[in-house]
Design an enzyme around this catalytic site. Structure first.
Site, PDB file in Angstrom:
ATOM      1  N   THR A   1      -3.840  12.613   8.990  1.00 30.75           N
ATOM      2  CA  THR A   1      -4.258  12.473   7.588  1.00 30.75           C
ATOM      3  C   THR A   1      -5.356  13.470   7.197  1.00 30.75           C
ATOM      4  O   THR A   1      -6.270  13.740   7.978  1.00 30.75           O
ATOM      5  CB  THR A   1      -4.749  11.030   7.343  1.00 30.75           C
ATOM      6  OG1 THR A   1      -3.722  10.133   7.780  1.00 30.75           O
ATOM      7  CG2 THR A   1      -5.043  10.778   5.880  1.00 30.75           C
TER       8      THR A   1
ATOM      9  N   ALA B   1      -3.480  14.990   2.063  1.00 33.56           N
ATOM     10  CA  ALA B   1      -2.204  14.635   2.699  1.00 33.56           C
ATOM     11  C   ALA B   1      -2.335  13.310   3.435  1.00 33.56           C
ATOM     12  O   ALA B   1      -2.912  13.246   4.524  1.00 33.56           O
ATOM     13  CB  ALA B   1      -1.774  15.732   3.672  1.00 33.56           C
TER      14      ALA B   1
ATOM     15  N   SER C   1      14.948   4.252  13.672  1.00 31.57           N
ATOM     16  CA  SER C   1      14.046   4.583  12.554  1.00 31.57           C
ATOM     17  C   SER C   1      14.112   3.522  11.460  1.00 31.57           C
ATOM     18  O   SER C   1      13.079   3.102  10.934  1.00 31.57           O
ATOM     19  CB  SER C   1      14.425   5.923  11.934  1.00 31.57           C
ATOM     20  OG  SER C   1      14.242   6.932  12.862  1.00 31.57           O
TER      21      SER C   1
ATOM     22  N   GLU D   1      -0.051   4.118   9.815  1.00 24.11           N
ATOM     23  CA  GLU D   1       1.297   4.398  10.345  1.00 24.11           C
ATOM     24  C   GLU D   1       2.347   4.300   9.227  1.00 24.11           C
ATOM     25  O   GLU D   1       3.505   3.971   9.494  1.00 24.11           O
ATOM     26  CB  GLU D   1       1.657   3.456  11.488  1.00 24.11           C
ATOM     27  CG  GLU D   1       0.792   3.590  12.721  1.00 24.11           C
ATOM     28  CD  GLU D   1       1.066   4.871  13.496  1.00 24.11           C
ATOM     29  OE1 GLU D   1       0.114   5.682  13.620  1.00 24.11           O
ATOM     30  OE2 GLU D   1       2.195   5.065  13.948  1.00 24.11           O
TER      31      GLU D   1
ATOM     32  N   GLN E   1       4.765   0.809   0.892  1.00 18.79           N
ATOM     33  CA  GLN E   1       5.662   1.519  -0.030  1.00 18.79           C
ATOM     34  C   GLN E   1       6.441   2.613   0.703  1.00 18.79           C
ATOM     35  O   GLN E   1       7.628   2.835   0.421  1.00 18.79           O
ATOM     36  CB  GLN E   1       4.843   2.151  -1.168  1.00 18.79           C
ATOM     37  CG  GLN E   1       4.210   1.156  -2.123  1.00 18.79           C
ATOM     38  CD  GLN E   1       2.875   0.597  -1.613  1.00 18.79           C
ATOM     39  OE1 GLN E   1       2.463   0.836  -0.481  1.00 18.79           O
ATOM     40  NE2 GLN E   1       2.203  -0.170  -2.446  1.00 18.79           N
TER      41      GLN E   1
HETATM   42  C1  FAD Z   1      -8.828   2.262   9.012  1.00 20.87           C
HETATM   43  C2  FAD Z   1      -7.866   3.394   8.932  1.00 20.87           C
HETATM   44  C3  FAD Z   1      -7.436   3.995  10.094  1.00 20.87           C
HETATM   45  C4  FAD Z   1      -6.569   5.095  10.037  1.00 20.87           C
HETATM   46  N1  FAD Z   1      -6.193   5.731  11.204  1.00 20.87           N
HETATM   47  C5  FAD Z   1      -5.514   6.887  11.127  1.00 20.87           C
HETATM   48  C6  FAD Z   1      -5.296   7.678  12.296  1.00 20.87           C
HETATM   49  O1  FAD Z   1      -5.649   7.314  13.423  1.00 20.87           O
HETATM   50  N2  FAD Z   1      -4.689   8.877  12.166  1.00 20.87           N
HETATM   51  C7  FAD Z   1      -4.265   9.343  10.941  1.00 20.87           C
HETATM   52  O2  FAD Z   1      -3.743  10.440  10.874  1.00 20.87           O
HETATM   53  N3  FAD Z   1      -4.428   8.603   9.818  1.00 20.87           N
HETATM   54  C8  FAD Z   1      -5.058   7.389   9.880  1.00 20.87           C
HETATM   55  N4  FAD Z   1      -5.276   6.656   8.742  1.00 20.87           N
HETATM   56  C9  FAD Z   1      -4.782   7.147   7.460  1.00 20.87           C
HETATM   57  C10 FAD Z   1      -3.589   6.360   6.938  1.00 20.87           C
HETATM   58  O3  FAD Z   1      -2.459   6.602   7.728  1.00 20.87           O
HETATM   59  C11 FAD Z   1      -3.411   6.770   5.466  1.00 20.87           C
HETATM   60  O4  FAD Z   1      -4.497   6.197   4.755  1.00 20.87           O
HETATM   61  C12 FAD Z   1      -2.093   6.323   4.917  1.00 20.87           C
HETATM   62  O5  FAD Z   1      -1.048   7.090   5.466  1.00 20.87           O
HETATM   63  C13 FAD Z   1      -2.035   6.454   3.384  1.00 20.87           C
HETATM   64  O6  FAD Z   1      -2.459   7.693   2.979  1.00 20.87           O
HETATM   65  P1  FAD Z   1      -3.541   7.847   1.792  1.00 20.87           P
HETATM   66  O7  FAD Z   1      -4.679   6.941   2.124  1.00 20.87           O
HETATM   67  O8  FAD Z   1      -3.818   9.273   1.586  1.00 20.87           O
HETATM   68  O9  FAD Z   1      -2.821   7.236   0.531  1.00 20.87           O
HETATM   69  P2  FAD Z   1      -1.798   7.971  -0.444  1.00 20.87           P
HETATM   70  O10 FAD Z   1      -0.748   8.680   0.328  1.00 20.87           O
HETATM   71  O11 FAD Z   1      -2.584   8.765  -1.447  1.00 20.87           O
HETATM   72  O12 FAD Z   1      -1.140   6.730  -1.156  1.00 20.87           O
HETATM   73  C14 FAD Z   1      -1.827   5.933  -2.136  1.00 20.87           C
HETATM   74  C15 FAD Z   1      -0.879   4.843  -2.593  1.00 20.87           C
HETATM   75  O13 FAD Z   1       0.311   5.428  -3.168  1.00 20.87           O
HETATM   76  C16 FAD Z   1       1.473   4.955  -2.504  1.00 20.87           C
HETATM   77  N5  FAD Z   1       2.458   6.021  -2.403  1.00 20.87           N
HETATM   78  C17 FAD Z   1       2.273   7.276  -1.912  1.00 20.87           C
HETATM   79  N6  FAD Z   1       3.425   7.989  -1.972  1.00 20.87           N
HETATM   80  C18 FAD Z   1       4.359   7.156  -2.498  1.00 20.87           C
HETATM   81  C19 FAD Z   1       5.761   7.302  -2.805  1.00 20.87           C
HETATM   82  N7  FAD Z   1       6.407   8.423  -2.569  1.00 20.87           N
HETATM   83  N8  FAD Z   1       6.407   6.241  -3.344  1.00 20.87           N
HETATM   84  C20 FAD Z   1       5.742   5.067  -3.589  1.00 20.87           C
HETATM   85  N9  FAD Z   1       4.415   4.884  -3.324  1.00 20.87           N
HETATM   86  C21 FAD Z   1       3.744   5.915  -2.780  1.00 20.87           C
HETATM   87  C22 FAD Z   1       0.995   4.528  -1.125  1.00 20.87           C
HETATM   88  O14 FAD Z   1       1.841   3.574  -0.536  1.00 20.87           O
HETATM   89  C23 FAD Z   1      -0.380   3.957  -1.457  1.00 20.87           C
HETATM   90  O15 FAD Z   1      -0.246   2.643  -1.911  1.00 20.87           O
HETATM   91  C24 FAD Z   1      -6.097   5.555   8.780  1.00 20.87           C
HETATM   92  C25 FAD Z   1      -6.507   4.902   7.604  1.00 20.87           C
HETATM   93  C26 FAD Z   1      -7.385   3.847   7.670  1.00 20.87           C
HETATM   94  C27 FAD Z   1      -7.833   3.197   6.381  1.00 20.87           C
END
Ligand code: FAD
Length: 418
Positions: free
Chosen positions: A145, A149, A345, A395, A399
Protein backbone atom coordinates in the site's frame (compact mmCIF):
# COMPACT_ATOMS: atom_id res chain seq x y z
CA UNK A 1 -17.50 -32.43 -1.98
CA UNK A 2 -15.95 -31.30 1.30
CA UNK A 3 -15.98 -33.17 4.55
CA UNK A 4 -17.47 -30.88 7.19
CA UNK A 5 -15.60 -32.57 10.03
CA UNK A 6 -12.19 -31.15 10.88
CA UNK A 7 -9.65 -33.97 10.26
CA UNK A 8 -8.73 -35.72 13.47
CA UNK A 9 -5.00 -35.40 12.80
CA UNK A 10 -5.36 -31.67 13.58
CA UNK A 11 -6.89 -32.22 17.04
CA UNK A 12 -3.54 -31.82 18.79
CA UNK A 13 -2.65 -28.70 16.80
CA UNK A 14 -5.99 -27.10 17.65
CA UNK A 15 -5.65 -27.98 21.32
CA UNK A 16 -2.12 -26.56 21.52
CA UNK A 17 -3.05 -23.36 19.70
CA UNK A 18 -6.08 -22.94 21.93
CA UNK A 19 -3.98 -23.42 25.05
CA UNK A 20 -1.46 -20.81 23.88
CA UNK A 21 -4.31 -18.41 23.11
CA UNK A 22 -5.94 -18.97 26.50
CA UNK A 23 -2.75 -18.80 28.56
CA UNK A 24 -0.64 -16.20 26.76
CA UNK A 25 -2.80 -14.07 24.46
CA UNK A 26 -6.02 -13.57 26.44
CA UNK A 27 -4.40 -12.63 29.76
CA UNK A 28 -2.30 -9.94 28.02
CA UNK A 29 -5.00 -8.72 25.64
CA UNK A 30 -6.12 -5.63 27.50
CA UNK A 31 -2.64 -4.57 28.50
CA UNK A 32 -1.27 -4.32 24.95
CA UNK A 33 -4.49 -2.75 23.74
CA UNK A 34 -3.86 0.05 26.26
CA UNK A 35 -0.07 0.20 25.78
CA UNK A 36 -0.10 0.63 22.02
CA UNK A 37 3.36 0.37 20.37
CA UNK A 38 4.84 -1.56 23.30
CA UNK A 39 6.27 -4.83 22.05
CA UNK A 40 4.47 -7.80 23.65
CA UNK A 41 7.52 -9.60 25.02
CA UNK A 42 5.46 -12.58 26.15
CA UNK A 43 5.22 -13.48 22.47
CA UNK A 44 8.97 -14.07 22.12
CA UNK A 45 8.81 -17.23 24.19
CA UNK A 46 5.61 -18.40 22.53
CA UNK A 47 7.12 -17.85 19.07
CA UNK A 48 10.21 -19.84 20.06
CA UNK A 49 7.94 -22.64 21.25
CA UNK A 50 6.04 -22.60 17.94
CA UNK A 51 9.36 -22.65 16.03
CA UNK A 52 10.41 -25.73 17.98
CA UNK A 53 7.09 -27.45 17.39
CA UNK A 54 7.19 -26.60 13.69
CA UNK A 55 10.67 -28.11 13.44
CA UNK A 56 9.42 -31.20 15.21
CA UNK A 57 6.39 -31.29 12.89
CA UNK A 58 3.95 -31.10 15.78
CA UNK A 59 2.28 -27.78 15.17
CA UNK A 60 2.65 -26.79 11.57
CA UNK A 61 1.41 -23.32 10.97
CA UNK A 62 -0.23 -22.57 14.27
CA UNK A 63 0.85 -18.96 14.04
CA UNK A 64 0.19 -16.46 11.30
CA UNK A 65 2.91 -17.24 8.90
CA UNK A 66 3.35 -20.94 8.39
CA UNK A 67 1.30 -20.40 5.32
CA UNK A 68 2.51 -23.32 3.29
CA UNK A 69 1.92 -21.20 0.24
CA UNK A 70 3.50 -23.64 -2.13
CA UNK A 71 0.45 -25.78 -1.59
CA UNK A 72 2.69 -28.64 -0.57
CA UNK A 73 0.75 -30.54 2.00
CA UNK A 74 3.77 -32.42 3.23
CA UNK A 75 6.10 -29.43 3.36
CA UNK A 76 5.95 -28.71 7.05
CA UNK A 77 5.15 -31.88 8.75
CA UNK A 78 1.46 -32.30 8.02
CA UNK A 79 0.57 -35.68 6.63
CA UNK A 80 -0.29 -35.30 2.99
CA UNK A 81 -3.50 -37.19 2.72
CA UNK A 82 -6.54 -38.29 4.60
CA UNK A 83 -7.98 -40.39 1.83
CA UNK A 84 -5.31 -40.80 -0.78
CA UNK A 85 -3.91 -38.05 -2.99
CA UNK A 86 -7.40 -36.90 -3.93
CA UNK A 87 -8.01 -35.34 -0.54
CA UNK A 88 -5.18 -33.39 1.03
CA UNK A 89 -5.40 -31.55 4.29
CA UNK A 90 -2.01 -29.95 4.57
CA UNK A 91 -0.29 -26.78 5.62
CA UNK A 92 -2.98 -24.33 4.48
CA UNK A 93 -5.59 -26.14 6.54
CA UNK A 94 -3.23 -26.54 9.50
CA UNK A 95 -2.34 -22.86 9.47
CA UNK A 96 -5.97 -21.83 9.20
CA UNK A 97 -7.10 -24.00 12.10
CA UNK A 98 -4.24 -22.73 14.28
CA UNK A 99 -5.05 -19.13 13.39
CA UNK A 100 -8.72 -19.49 14.26
CA UNK A 101 -7.75 -20.60 17.75
CA UNK A 102 -5.11 -17.91 18.20
CA UNK A 103 -7.55 -15.19 17.09
CA UNK A 104 -10.08 -16.51 19.55
CA UNK A 105 -7.32 -15.39 21.94
CA UNK A 106 -6.32 -12.05 20.42
CA UNK A 107 -6.04 -10.91 16.78
CA UNK A 108 -3.64 -8.04 17.49
CA UNK A 109 -1.22 -10.22 19.42
CA UNK A 110 -1.41 -12.93 16.76
CA UNK A 111 -0.42 -10.33 14.16
CA UNK A 112 2.45 -9.26 16.42
CA UNK A 113 3.86 -12.79 16.75
CA UNK A 114 7.58 -12.84 15.83
CA UNK A 115 8.50 -14.63 12.58
CA UNK A 116 4.84 -15.07 11.59
CA UNK A 117 4.24 -12.13 9.22
CA UNK A 118 2.18 -12.44 6.05
CA UNK A 119 5.30 -11.38 4.09
CA UNK A 120 6.46 -15.00 4.33
CA UNK A 121 3.49 -15.90 2.12
CA UNK A 122 4.80 -13.61 -0.60
CA UNK A 123 8.29 -15.07 -0.24
CA UNK A 124 7.13 -18.68 -0.29
CA UNK A 125 4.92 -18.02 -3.33
CA UNK A 126 7.73 -16.90 -5.63
CA UNK A 127 11.15 -17.36 -4.01
CA UNK A 128 13.67 -19.75 -5.54
CA UNK A 129 15.52 -22.33 -3.44
CA UNK A 130 18.47 -20.05 -2.72
CA UNK A 131 16.15 -17.26 -1.59
CA UNK A 132 14.13 -19.65 0.55
CA UNK A 133 17.38 -20.60 2.29
CA UNK A 134 18.19 -16.96 3.01
CA UNK A 135 14.72 -15.65 3.84
CA UNK A 136 12.63 -18.68 4.89
CA UNK A 137 11.58 -18.64 8.53
CA UNK A 138 12.41 -14.97 9.06
CA UNK A 139 9.86 -12.43 10.23
CA UNK A 140 8.71 -10.73 7.04
CA UNK A 141 6.23 -7.88 6.62
CA UNK A 142 4.57 -7.02 3.31
CA UNK A 143 4.55 -3.48 1.91
CA UNK A 144 2.20 -2.95 -1.01
CA UNK A 145 0.00 0.00 0.00
CA UNK A 146 1.03 3.58 -0.86
CA UNK A 147 -0.66 6.95 -0.35
CA UNK A 148 -1.96 6.81 -3.94
CA UNK A 149 -2.43 3.04 -4.20
CA UNK A 150 -4.60 1.04 -1.80
CA UNK A 151 -7.28 -1.14 -3.35
CA UNK A 152 -5.77 -0.60 -6.77
CA UNK A 153 -2.39 -2.17 -6.09
CA UNK A 154 -1.48 -1.98 -9.80
CA UNK A 155 -1.22 1.80 -9.33
CA UNK A 156 1.88 1.67 -7.12
CA UNK A 157 4.51 4.33 -7.78
CA UNK A 158 7.52 3.01 -5.88
CA UNK A 159 10.24 2.45 -8.46
CA UNK A 160 13.10 -0.04 -8.69
CA UNK A 161 15.94 0.90 -11.02
CA UNK A 162 18.73 -1.55 -11.78
CA UNK A 163 22.24 -0.20 -11.23
CA UNK A 164 24.54 -2.23 -13.51
CA UNK A 165 27.71 -0.94 -11.86
CA UNK A 166 26.87 -2.41 -8.45
CA UNK A 167 24.41 -5.17 -9.39
CA UNK A 168 21.80 -3.65 -7.11
CA UNK A 169 18.23 -2.36 -7.45
CA UNK A 170 17.66 1.16 -6.16
CA UNK A 171 14.18 1.61 -4.64
CA UNK A 172 12.47 4.97 -4.20
CA UNK A 173 8.94 5.64 -2.95
CA UNK A 174 6.64 5.57 0.04
CA UNK A 175 4.89 2.66 1.76
CA UNK A 176 2.13 3.04 4.33
CA UNK A 177 0.24 0.77 6.75
CA UNK A 178 2.84 -1.97 6.89
CA UNK A 179 1.79 -4.54 9.50
CA UNK A 180 4.79 -5.46 11.70
CA UNK A 181 6.88 -3.05 9.64
CA UNK A 182 8.74 -1.80 12.71
CA UNK A 183 9.46 -5.18 14.30
CA UNK A 184 9.96 -7.54 11.34
CA UNK A 185 13.41 -8.54 10.07
CA UNK A 186 12.47 -8.26 6.39
CA UNK A 187 10.05 -6.12 4.40
CA UNK A 188 8.76 -7.45 1.08
CA UNK A 189 8.37 -4.27 -0.98
CA UNK A 190 6.33 -4.11 -4.18
CA UNK A 191 7.86 -1.76 -6.75
CA UNK A 192 7.69 -1.21 -10.49
CA UNK A 193 10.64 -1.67 -12.85
CA UNK A 194 8.95 0.60 -15.39
CA UNK A 195 5.84 2.63 -14.65
CA UNK A 196 4.97 2.88 -18.34
CA UNK A 197 4.95 -0.92 -18.68
CA UNK A 198 1.91 -1.45 -16.44
CA UNK A 199 1.19 -4.43 -14.22
CA UNK A 200 3.78 -6.76 -15.73
CA UNK A 201 6.58 -4.54 -14.41
CA UNK A 202 5.54 -4.86 -10.76
CA UNK A 203 7.95 -7.01 -8.76
CA UNK A 204 8.56 -7.75 -5.12
CA UNK A 205 11.91 -7.11 -3.42
CA UNK A 206 13.13 -8.31 -0.06
CA UNK A 207 14.54 -5.41 1.96
CA UNK A 208 16.33 -5.98 5.25
CA UNK A 209 14.65 -3.92 7.96
CA UNK A 210 17.96 -2.28 8.93
CA UNK A 211 18.70 -1.13 5.37
CA UNK A 212 19.71 2.57 5.73
CA UNK A 213 17.59 3.50 2.70
CA UNK A 214 14.41 2.30 4.47
CA UNK A 215 13.38 5.12 6.77
CA UNK A 216 10.59 4.71 9.33
CA UNK A 217 8.32 7.72 9.01
CA UNK A 218 5.81 6.97 11.79
CA UNK A 219 3.74 4.32 13.57
CA UNK A 220 -0.04 4.52 13.26
CA UNK A 221 -2.41 4.87 16.22
CA UNK A 222 -5.36 2.61 15.51
CA UNK A 223 -8.97 1.73 16.40
CA UNK A 224 -8.15 -1.95 16.97
CA UNK A 225 -5.37 -4.57 16.79
CA UNK A 226 -3.30 -2.11 18.82
CA UNK A 227 -0.80 -4.80 19.90
CA UNK A 228 0.29 -4.99 16.25
CA UNK A 229 2.56 -2.23 14.94
CA UNK A 230 1.60 -0.51 11.68
CA UNK A 231 4.47 1.39 10.09
CA UNK A 232 4.85 3.99 7.36
CA UNK A 233 8.13 4.15 5.45
CA UNK A 234 10.01 6.28 2.98
CA UNK A 235 12.36 4.42 0.63
CA UNK A 236 15.17 6.76 -0.31
CA UNK A 237 17.79 5.37 -2.68
CA UNK A 238 17.30 2.08 -0.89
CA UNK A 239 19.77 -0.38 -2.41
CA UNK A 240 19.11 -4.12 -2.46
CA UNK A 241 21.19 -6.85 -4.15
CA UNK A 242 19.68 -8.08 -7.41
CA UNK A 243 19.35 -11.51 -5.79
CA UNK A 244 16.63 -10.02 -3.51
CA UNK A 245 14.17 -9.66 -6.37
CA UNK A 246 11.58 -12.42 -5.92
CA UNK A 247 10.68 -14.30 -9.10
CA UNK A 248 11.75 -13.33 -12.59
CA UNK A 249 13.24 -9.91 -13.43
CA UNK A 250 11.70 -10.07 -16.93
CA UNK A 251 8.90 -7.66 -17.75
CA UNK A 252 6.01 -9.99 -18.37
CA UNK A 253 2.79 -9.83 -20.28
CA UNK A 254 0.75 -7.67 -17.93
CA UNK A 255 -1.84 -10.34 -17.19
CA UNK A 256 0.61 -13.14 -16.57
CA UNK A 257 3.12 -11.22 -14.46
CA UNK A 258 0.70 -9.47 -12.15
CA UNK A 259 -1.46 -12.56 -11.77
CA UNK A 260 1.65 -14.22 -10.33
CA UNK A 261 2.05 -11.70 -7.52
CA UNK A 262 -1.69 -11.58 -6.89
CA UNK A 263 -1.66 -15.37 -6.34
CA UNK A 264 -0.22 -14.70 -2.90
CA UNK A 265 -3.68 -13.50 -1.91
CA UNK A 266 -5.26 -16.86 -2.77
CA UNK A 267 -3.38 -18.24 0.21
CA UNK A 268 -3.56 -15.28 2.57
CA UNK A 269 -7.23 -14.30 2.16
CA UNK A 270 -8.56 -17.54 3.69
CA UNK A 271 -6.21 -16.90 6.61
CA UNK A 272 -7.57 -13.41 7.21
CA UNK A 273 -11.07 -14.89 6.91
CA UNK A 274 -10.01 -17.41 9.58
CA UNK A 275 -8.96 -14.55 11.86
CA UNK A 276 -12.52 -13.17 11.60
CA UNK A 277 -13.93 -16.62 12.36
CA UNK A 278 -11.74 -16.82 15.47
CA UNK A 279 -12.58 -13.43 16.94
CA UNK A 280 -16.30 -13.86 16.16
CA UNK A 281 -16.29 -17.20 18.01
CA UNK A 282 -14.81 -15.43 21.04
CA UNK A 283 -17.65 -12.87 20.86
CA UNK A 284 -20.32 -15.55 20.57
CA UNK A 285 -18.95 -17.60 23.47
CA UNK A 286 -18.76 -14.60 25.77
CA UNK A 287 -22.22 -13.42 24.72
CA UNK A 288 -23.68 -16.84 25.44
CA UNK A 289 -22.22 -16.63 28.98
CA UNK A 290 -23.59 -13.13 29.56
CA UNK A 291 -27.02 -14.12 28.23
CA UNK A 292 -27.03 -17.21 30.46
CA UNK A 293 -26.20 -15.02 33.49
CA UNK A 294 -29.21 -12.90 32.54
CA UNK A 295 -31.40 -16.01 32.39
CA UNK A 296 -31.54 -16.33 28.59
CA UNK A 297 -30.91 -19.93 27.53
CA UNK A 298 -30.51 -20.77 23.85
CA UNK A 299 -33.07 -23.39 22.83
CA UNK A 300 -32.07 -25.19 19.64
CA UNK A 301 -34.52 -28.07 19.56
CA UNK A 302 -37.65 -26.67 21.11
CA UNK A 303 -37.37 -28.69 24.33
CA UNK A 304 -37.42 -25.50 26.38
CA UNK A 305 -40.91 -24.56 25.24
CA UNK A 306 -40.52 -24.11 21.52
CA UNK A 307 -38.05 -22.25 19.34
CA UNK A 308 -40.70 -19.71 18.40
CA UNK A 309 -41.38 -18.84 22.04
CA UNK A 310 -37.87 -18.06 23.16
CA UNK A 311 -36.61 -14.49 23.78
CA UNK A 312 -35.61 -12.33 20.83
CA UNK A 313 -32.05 -12.27 22.19
CA UNK A 314 -31.81 -16.04 21.83
CA UNK A 315 -33.22 -15.94 18.31
CA UNK A 316 -30.68 -13.30 17.35
CA UNK A 317 -27.90 -15.39 18.87
CA UNK A 318 -28.92 -18.42 16.78
CA UNK A 319 -29.00 -16.29 13.61
CA UNK A 320 -25.48 -15.04 14.38
CA UNK A 321 -24.22 -18.57 14.94
CA UNK A 322 -25.64 -19.61 11.55
CA UNK A 323 -23.87 -16.69 9.89
CA UNK A 324 -20.64 -17.65 11.66
CA UNK A 325 -20.92 -21.29 10.57
CA UNK A 326 -21.48 -20.27 6.93
CA UNK A 327 -18.36 -18.10 7.02
CA UNK A 328 -16.35 -20.84 8.70
CA UNK A 329 -17.29 -23.44 6.10
CA UNK A 330 -16.47 -21.13 3.18
CA UNK A 331 -13.11 -20.42 4.79
CA UNK A 332 -12.30 -24.10 5.33
CA UNK A 333 -13.27 -24.79 1.72
CA UNK A 334 -10.91 -22.10 0.38
CA UNK A 335 -7.99 -23.45 2.43
CA UNK A 336 -8.82 -27.04 1.47
CA UNK A 337 -8.74 -26.06 -2.21
CA UNK A 338 -5.32 -24.45 -1.75
CA UNK A 339 -3.99 -27.64 -0.16
CA UNK A 340 -5.40 -29.63 -3.06
CA UNK A 341 -3.98 -27.29 -5.72
CA UNK A 342 -7.47 -26.46 -6.95
CA UNK A 343 -7.66 -22.84 -8.23
CA UNK A 344 -9.36 -20.98 -5.38
CA UNK A 345 -9.29 -17.24 -6.20
CA UNK A 346 -13.09 -17.13 -6.27
CA UNK A 347 -13.52 -19.06 -3.03
CA UNK A 348 -10.70 -17.15 -1.29
CA UNK A 349 -12.46 -13.86 -2.04
CA UNK A 350 -15.89 -15.27 -1.15
CA UNK A 351 -14.53 -16.49 2.19
CA UNK A 352 -12.79 -13.18 2.90
CA UNK A 353 -15.92 -11.16 1.99
CA UNK A 354 -18.28 -13.36 3.98
CA UNK A 355 -16.06 -13.79 7.05
CA UNK A 356 -14.90 -10.16 7.10
CA UNK A 357 -18.51 -8.92 7.06
CA UNK A 358 -19.67 -11.60 9.49
CA UNK A 359 -16.85 -10.80 11.95
CA UNK A 360 -17.72 -7.12 12.10
CA UNK A 361 -21.49 -7.75 12.23
CA UNK A 362 -21.34 -10.47 14.87
CA UNK A 363 -18.94 -8.53 17.10
CA UNK A 364 -21.08 -5.38 17.01
CA UNK A 365 -24.35 -7.27 17.49
CA UNK A 366 -22.83 -9.09 20.49
CA UNK A 367 -21.86 -5.72 21.96
CA UNK A 368 -25.44 -4.55 21.45
CA UNK A 369 -27.00 -7.72 22.90
CA UNK A 370 -24.88 -7.50 26.04
CA UNK A 371 -25.76 -3.89 26.75
CA UNK A 372 -23.46 -2.18 29.24
CA UNK A 373 -21.27 -5.29 29.56
CA UNK A 374 -20.67 -5.12 25.83
CA UNK A 375 -19.21 -1.65 26.05
CA UNK A 376 -17.40 -1.82 29.37
CA UNK A 377 -13.63 -2.03 29.63
CA UNK A 378 -14.07 -4.76 32.24
CA UNK A 379 -14.97 -7.12 29.40
CA UNK A 380 -13.18 -7.83 26.12
CA UNK A 381 -16.26 -7.63 23.88
CA UNK A 382 -15.79 -3.96 23.00
CA UNK A 383 -12.14 -4.63 22.13
CA UNK A 384 -13.02 -7.57 19.90
CA UNK A 385 -15.52 -5.36 18.04
CA UNK A 386 -12.71 -2.87 17.39
CA UNK A 387 -10.25 -5.63 16.41
CA UNK A 388 -12.68 -7.27 13.98
CA UNK A 389 -13.03 -4.23 11.71
CA UNK A 390 -9.58 -4.50 10.11
CA UNK A 391 -10.31 -8.05 8.95
CA UNK A 392 -12.89 -6.67 6.54
CA UNK A 393 -10.38 -4.15 5.26
CA UNK A 394 -6.81 -5.37 4.77
CA UNK A 395 -5.85 -8.03 2.22
CA UNK A 396 -8.58 -6.39 0.09
CA UNK A 397 -11.67 -4.60 1.39
CA UNK A 398 -15.20 -6.00 1.41
CA UNK A 399 -16.02 -4.08 -1.77
CA UNK A 400 -12.91 -5.33 -3.56
CA UNK A 401 -13.65 -8.96 -2.66
CA UNK A 402 -17.17 -8.57 -4.07
CA UNK A 403 -15.72 -7.02 -7.20
CA UNK A 404 -13.36 -9.99 -7.65
CA UNK A 405 -16.21 -12.44 -7.11
CA UNK A 406 -18.38 -10.60 -9.65
CA UNK A 407 -15.56 -10.56 -12.23
CA UNK A 408 -15.00 -14.27 -11.82
CA UNK A 409 -18.67 -15.21 -12.00
CA UNK A 410 -19.30 -12.99 -15.02
CA UNK A 411 -16.04 -13.90 -16.75
CA UNK A 412 -14.99 -10.26 -16.97
CA UNK A 413 -11.49 -8.79 -16.59
CA UNK A 414 -10.39 -5.88 -14.42
CA UNK A 415 -10.63 -3.48 -17.38
CA UNK A 416 -14.25 -4.50 -18.02
CA UNK A 417 -15.57 -4.38 -14.46
CA UNK A 418 -13.93 -1.86 -12.13
C1 FAD B 1 -4.19 -1.69 10.33
C2 FAD B 1 -3.85 -1.83 8.89
C3 FAD B 1 -2.88 -2.74 8.51
C4 FAD B 1 -2.52 -2.85 7.16
N1 FAD B 1 -1.50 -3.71 6.80
C5 FAD B 1 -1.03 -3.68 5.54
C6 FAD B 1 0.15 -4.40 5.19
O1 FAD B 1 0.75 -5.12 5.98
N2 FAD B 1 0.64 -4.27 3.93
C7 FAD B 1 0.01 -3.48 2.99
O2 FAD B 1 0.50 -3.37 1.89
N3 FAD B 1 -1.13 -2.81 3.29
C8 FAD B 1 -1.66 -2.88 4.55
N4 FAD B 1 -2.79 -2.17 4.87
C9 FAD B 1 -3.46 -1.37 3.85
C10 FAD B 1 -4.78 -1.97 3.40
O3 FAD B 1 -4.56 -3.14 2.66
C11 FAD B 1 -5.50 -0.87 2.60
O4 FAD B 1 -5.91 0.11 3.54
C12 FAD B 1 -6.66 -1.41 1.82
O5 FAD B 1 -6.20 -2.18 0.74
C13 FAD B 1 -7.56 -0.29 1.27
O6 FAD B 1 -6.82 0.67 0.64
P1 FAD B 1 -7.04 2.24 0.97
O7 FAD B 1 -7.00 2.38 2.45
O8 FAD B 1 -6.10 3.03 0.16
O9 FAD B 1 -8.53 2.52 0.52
P2 FAD B 1 -9.04 2.86 -0.94
O10 FAD B 1 -8.49 1.90 -1.93
O11 FAD B 1 -8.84 4.32 -1.19
O12 FAD B 1 -10.58 2.56 -0.78
C14 FAD B 1 -11.47 3.42 -0.04
C15 FAD B 1 -12.86 2.82 -0.11
O13 FAD B 1 -13.29 2.72 -1.48
C16 FAD B 1 -13.64 1.38 -1.80
N5 FAD B 1 -13.24 1.07 -3.16
C17 FAD B 1 -12.02 1.24 -3.73
N6 FAD B 1 -12.02 0.83 -5.02
C18 FAD B 1 -13.28 0.38 -5.27
C19 FAD B 1 -13.92 -0.20 -6.43
N7 FAD B 1 -13.27 -0.38 -7.56
N8 FAD B 1 -15.22 -0.55 -6.32
C20 FAD B 1 -15.91 -0.36 -5.15
N9 FAD B 1 -15.35 0.18 -4.03
C21 FAD B 1 -14.05 0.54 -4.10
C22 FAD B 1 -12.87 0.52 -0.80
O14 FAD B 1 -13.47 -0.73 -0.60
C23 FAD B 1 -12.93 1.40 0.44
O15 FAD B 1 -14.15 1.21 1.09
C24 FAD B 1 -3.18 -2.07 6.18
C25 FAD B 1 -4.20 -1.18 6.58
C26 FAD B 1 -4.53 -1.06 7.91
C27 FAD B 1 -5.60 -0.07 8.30
Amino acid sequence: MINLEVPRKFDQLIAQAHQAAAEVLRPNSRRYDRDEHERPKELDMLAALIDGMNEGGQMSGAGAGGTGTRGDASSNGATATDAGDANRNGSNMATLLGLIEMCWGDVGMLLAMPRQGLGQAAIAAVADDEQMKRFGGKWAAMAITEPEAGSDSAAIRTTAVYDETTGEYVLNGEKIYVTSGDRAELIVVWATLDRSAGRGAIKSFVVERDNPGLKLDRLEHKLGIRASDTANFVLQDCRVPKENLLGSAELQESKQGFAGVMKTFDNTRPLVAGMAVGVARACLERTREILAEAGVEIDYDGSGGGVSRQPAAAAEFIAMEADWEAARLLTLQAAWMADNKVPNSLQASMAKAKAGRMGTDVALRCVALCGAAGLAEADLLEKWARDAKILDLFEGTQQIQLLIVARQLLGLGSAQLR
